[in-house]
Enzyme design. Sequence first.
Site, short mmCIF file in Angstrom:
data_model
loop_
_atom_site.label_atom_id
_atom_site.label_comp_id
_atom_site.label_asym_id
_atom_site.label_seq_id
_atom_site.Cartn_x
_atom_site.Cartn_y
_atom_site.Cartn_z
N GLU A 55 5.08 -0.74 -66.03
CA GLU A 55 4.01 -1.74 -66.15
C GLU A 55 4.18 -2.58 -67.40
O GLU A 55 4.00 -3.79 -67.40
CB GLU A 55 2.64 -1.06 -66.19
CG GLU A 55 2.32 -0.24 -64.97
CD GLU A 55 2.72 1.23 -65.12
OE1 GLU A 55 3.84 1.50 -65.58
OE2 GLU A 55 1.90 2.08 -64.76
N CYS A 86 -0.34 4.85 -67.15
CA CYS A 86 -0.67 5.71 -68.29
C CYS A 86 -1.64 4.98 -69.23
O CYS A 86 -1.90 3.78 -69.10
CB CYS A 86 0.60 6.12 -69.04
SG CYS A 86 1.25 4.85 -70.15
N1 THU Z 1 5.83 5.99 -66.15
C1 THU Z 1 5.71 4.67 -65.83
O1 THU Z 1 6.68 3.90 -65.96
N2 THU Z 1 4.53 4.22 -65.40
C2 THU Z 1 3.47 5.02 -65.09
O2 THU Z 1 2.46 4.52 -64.61
C3 THU Z 1 3.54 6.46 -65.31
C4 THU Z 1 4.73 6.92 -66.08
C5 THU Z 1 7.13 6.48 -66.56
C6 THU Z 1 7.26 6.89 -67.99
C7 THU Z 1 8.43 7.85 -67.91
O3 THU Z 1 9.63 7.08 -67.92
C8 THU Z 1 8.30 8.49 -66.56
O4 THU Z 1 7.45 7.64 -65.81
C9 THU Z 1 7.71 9.90 -66.60
O5 THU Z 1 6.54 9.92 -67.35
#
Ligand code: THU
Length: 137
Positions: A55, A86
């Site tokens: 995001e 997150c």
């Molecule tokens: N992650 C995202 O890119 N977006 C989210 O909404 C949740 C988590 C990524 C961060 C990390 O690279 C992986 O997912 C595991 O947490």
Amino acid sequence: MTPEELIEQARAMLPRAYAPYSGFPVGAALECADGTVYTGCNVENAAYGSSLCAERTALVKAVSEGHRHFIRLAVIGNTEDFCTPCGACRQMLYEFAPDLTVYMANRRGEYRTASLGELLPQGFGPDALGSEARSST
Ligand code: THU
């Protein structure tokens, strides 16, 4: 554009995710007020804390290209569960789009919809700093 079409743009980013540490690819598609869509994937790093979510990748791509008004975001993971943004991403998005609509999808393309206000109630944004704080910088 339908929600499904925006989610499809997010899904197309899953193969571009660089997620060797978590094994958890994420794709995102952020729609600007003028209809432009910026996509992103998560980009991890050997120094784990330097990793960037999908995001925020989409957001910084858009802002760095001159866009600051956003309408909708789609986020998708390769999971049965719906992928939710997150806390750090909610905060970064709130800066520009407190009224953003967020589609949170799973690998089947099913999705839940929420406003950013629901995901980040009583969020801290630019207005909270007030004119006094801004003028002192
Ligand atoms: N992650 C995202 O890119 N977006 C989210 O909404 C949740 C988590 C990524 C961060 C990390 O690279 C992986 O997912 C595991 O947490």
